[in-house]
Design an enzyme around this catalytic site. Structure first.
Site, mmCIF file in Angstrom:
data_model
loop_
_atom_site.group_PDB
_atom_site.id
_atom_site.type_symbol
_atom_site.label_atom_id
_atom_site.label_comp_id
_atom_site.label_asym_id
_atom_site.label_seq_id
_atom_site.Cartn_x
_atom_site.Cartn_y
_atom_site.Cartn_z
ATOM 1 N N ARG A 1 -1.788 -5.762 -8.644
ATOM 2 C CA ARG A 1 -0.677 -6.679 -8.382
ATOM 3 C C ARG A 1 -0.629 -7.720 -9.489
ATOM 4 O O ARG A 1 0.103 -7.589 -10.434
ATOM 5 C CB ARG A 1 -0.854 -7.339 -7.013
ATOM 6 C CG ARG A 1 -0.688 -6.344 -5.864
ATOM 7 C CD ARG A 1 -1.239 -6.892 -4.594
ATOM 8 N NE ARG A 1 -2.655 -7.205 -4.764
ATOM 9 C CZ ARG A 1 -3.370 -7.966 -3.959
ATOM 10 N NH1 ARG A 1 -2.803 -8.511 -2.930
ATOM 11 N NH2 ARG A 1 -4.644 -8.175 -4.181
ATOM 12 N N HIS B 1 0.843 -1.203 0.000
ATOM 13 C CA HIS B 1 0.000 0.000 0.000
ATOM 14 C C HIS B 1 0.879 1.255 0.000
ATOM 15 O O HIS B 1 0.607 2.215 -0.720
ATOM 16 C CB HIS B 1 -0.910 0.044 1.237
ATOM 17 C CG HIS B 1 -1.938 -1.043 1.304
ATOM 18 N ND1 HIS B 1 -2.069 -1.871 2.390
ATOM 19 C CD2 HIS B 1 -2.890 -1.430 0.416
ATOM 20 C CE1 HIS B 1 -3.075 -2.727 2.182
ATOM 21 N NE2 HIS B 1 -3.579 -2.477 0.990
ATOM 22 N N SER C 1 -2.903 -8.168 2.748
ATOM 23 C CA SER C 1 -3.108 -8.055 4.197
ATOM 24 C C SER C 1 -3.449 -9.415 4.798
ATOM 25 O O SER C 1 -2.995 -9.755 5.891
ATOM 26 C CB SER C 1 -4.205 -7.036 4.493
ATOM 27 O OG SER C 1 -3.836 -5.782 3.970
ATOM 28 N N LYS D 1 -15.826 -8.311 3.998
ATOM 29 C CA LYS D 1 -14.683 -8.531 4.891
ATOM 30 C C LYS D 1 -15.030 -8.257 6.349
ATOM 31 O O LYS D 1 -15.826 -7.366 6.631
ATOM 32 C CB LYS D 1 -13.519 -7.616 4.482
ATOM 33 C CG LYS D 1 -12.842 -8.079 3.209
ATOM 34 C CD LYS D 1 -11.617 -7.243 2.902
ATOM 35 C CE LYS D 1 -10.924 -7.756 1.657
ATOM 36 N NZ LYS D 1 -9.858 -6.857 1.216
HETATM 37 N N1 COA Z 1 0.182 -4.292 -2.219
HETATM 38 C C1 COA Z 1 -0.141 -5.337 -1.467
HETATM 39 N N2 COA Z 1 -1.398 -5.702 -1.210
HETATM 40 C C2 COA Z 1 -2.366 -4.961 -1.744
HETATM 41 C C3 COA Z 1 -2.091 -3.851 -2.534
HETATM 42 C C4 COA Z 1 -0.754 -3.525 -2.753
HETATM 43 N N3 COA Z 1 -0.402 -2.494 -3.498
HETATM 44 N N4 COA Z 1 -3.265 -3.320 -2.945
HETATM 45 C C5 COA Z 1 -4.226 -4.079 -2.417
HETATM 46 N N5 COA Z 1 -3.675 -5.060 -1.705
HETATM 47 C C6 COA Z 1 -4.377 -6.139 -1.021
HETATM 48 C C7 COA Z 1 -4.987 -5.679 0.244
HETATM 49 O O1 COA Z 1 -4.112 -5.869 1.331
HETATM 50 C C8 COA Z 1 -6.199 -6.549 0.302
HETATM 51 O O2 COA Z 1 -5.830 -7.780 0.868
HETATM 52 P P1 COA Z 1 -6.882 -8.640 1.668
HETATM 53 O O3 COA Z 1 -7.997 -8.971 0.711
HETATM 54 O O4 COA Z 1 -6.089 -9.792 2.060
HETATM 55 O O5 COA Z 1 -7.373 -7.795 2.808
HETATM 56 C C9 COA Z 1 -6.579 -6.789 -1.166
HETATM 57 O O6 COA Z 1 -5.418 -6.526 -1.872
HETATM 58 C C10 COA Z 1 -7.612 -5.855 -1.734
HETATM 59 O O7 COA Z 1 -7.877 -4.930 -0.787
HETATM 60 P P2 COA Z 1 -8.159 -3.400 -0.875
HETATM 61 O O8 COA Z 1 -7.343 -2.705 -1.887
HETATM 62 O O9 COA Z 1 -8.063 -2.936 0.517
HETATM 63 O O10 COA Z 1 -9.566 -3.420 -1.432
HETATM 64 P P3 COA Z 1 -10.818 -4.001 -0.728
HETATM 65 O O11 COA Z 1 -11.407 -5.013 -1.612
HETATM 66 O O12 COA Z 1 -10.574 -4.423 0.658
HETATM 67 O O13 COA Z 1 -11.665 -2.687 -0.660
HETATM 68 C C11 COA Z 1 -13.163 -1.014 -1.357
HETATM 69 C C12 COA Z 1 -12.532 -2.342 -1.685
HETATM 70 C C13 COA Z 1 -13.230 -0.791 0.134
HETATM 71 C C14 COA Z 1 -12.353 0.068 -2.002
HETATM 72 C C15 COA Z 1 -14.583 -1.080 -1.952
HETATM 73 O O14 COA Z 1 -15.276 -2.147 -1.357
HETATM 74 C C16 COA Z 1 -15.321 0.230 -1.745
HETATM 75 O O15 COA Z 1 -15.149 1.134 -2.522
HETATM 76 N N6 COA Z 1 -16.162 0.308 -0.674
HETATM 77 C C17 COA Z 1 -16.914 1.515 -0.336
HETATM 78 C C18 COA Z 1 -18.393 1.325 -0.655
HETATM 79 C C19 COA Z 1 -18.626 1.484 -2.130
HETATM 80 O O16 COA Z 1 -18.468 2.535 -2.714
HETATM 81 N N7 COA Z 1 -19.058 0.367 -2.733
HETATM 82 C C20 COA Z 1 -19.335 0.308 -4.155
HETATM 83 C C21 COA Z 1 -18.109 -0.039 -4.937
HETATM 84 S S1 COA Z 1 -18.441 -0.002 -6.691
#
Ligand code: COA
Length: 174
Positions: free
Chosen positions: A104, A30, A142, A54
């Site tokens: 990724r 991140h 994560s 989650k």
């Molecule tokens: N390096 C390492 N790991 C990474 C990374 C990076 N550069 N980028 C993402 N990841 C990992 C994260 O650690 C996470 O791992 P995990 O699944 O083991 O926890 C995974 O990739 C993806 O996570 P993240 O980028 O945090 O996205 P998410 O799926 O958890 O979150 C939201 C998605 C929160 C952005 C999305 O659900 C959202 O926008 N929610 C708000 C409500 C909304 O608007 N909903 C409608 C969406 S259209």
């Protein structure tokens, strides 16, 4: 009369991006994306958002603290916030022109494509910008970090030191 109130965007010349995620916890991957974003945008707002599928290990307050502690001298260009509603509405009201997502592996693509297109459908003025994660961080997430830490494995170098410490504390409590 309708209850609908249109969102009002902040007028600004600054190039602002929103970087959303669950950040449970924040990793070096991140941070790599945040550093790359700072080369492109004047200000980056890191937003802890809710992914309804989650169940985070850390509370929102704990995640906020861990993220803030990563940027002791960068307050002017970095903001850390939380959002409970639609991310794209939040981005629009903040005057952000972009939502940053890190890519990724190929496996990220389908999900990211879906999110980006849905966000664009809701708000056409906010673009999703994909940045490629540094090679060293391509295979971390994560979840995998939590899994290693839960079993007493060493995650140093993959998360900031203070996050390593928090993981250790958390798993001692459980
Ligand atoms: N390096 C390492 N790991 C990474 C990374 C990076 N550069 N980028 C993402 N990841 C990992 C994260 O650690 C996470 O791992 P995990 O699944 O083991 O926890 C995974 O990739 C993806 O996570 P993240 O980028 O945090 O996205 P998410 O799926 O958890 O979150 C939201 C998605 C929160 C952005 C999305 O659900 C959202 O926008 N929610 C708000 C409500 C909304 O608007 N909903 C409608 C969406 S259209």
């Amino acid at each position: 009369m309708s209850d609908y109130e249109p969102f009002v965007a902040v007028e600004t010349d600054e190039k602002i991006a929103v970087y959303p995620g669950t950040f449970d916890p924040i990793t070096m991957g991140h941070l790599d994306i945040i550093n790359r974003s700072l080369n492109l945008f004047d200000r980056v707002i890191i937003v802890i958002a809710t992914n309804s599928s989650k169940k985070p290990l850390f509370s929102v307050e704990e995640r906020l603290m861990m993220i803030r502690a990563c940027f002791p001298g960068n307050e002017g260009r970095i903001e850390v916030d939380t959002v409970d509603n639609l991310l794209v509405d939040y981005a629009y009201t903040k005057g952000a022109k972009a939502i940053i997502r890190g890519l990724r592996a190929v496996s990220d693509f389908d999900y990211e494509f879906q999110l980006a297109l849905m966000n664009r459908r809701i708000e056409r003025d906010v673009e999703t910008v994909f940045l490629m994660t540094g090679f060293r961080w391509i295979f971390i997430s994560s979840s995998i970090i939590k899994d290693v830490a839960r079993h007493g494995g060493d995650v140093s170098g993959l998360v900031p030191d203070h996050v390593c410490e928090k993981l250790r504390e958390k798993y001692l409590q459980i």
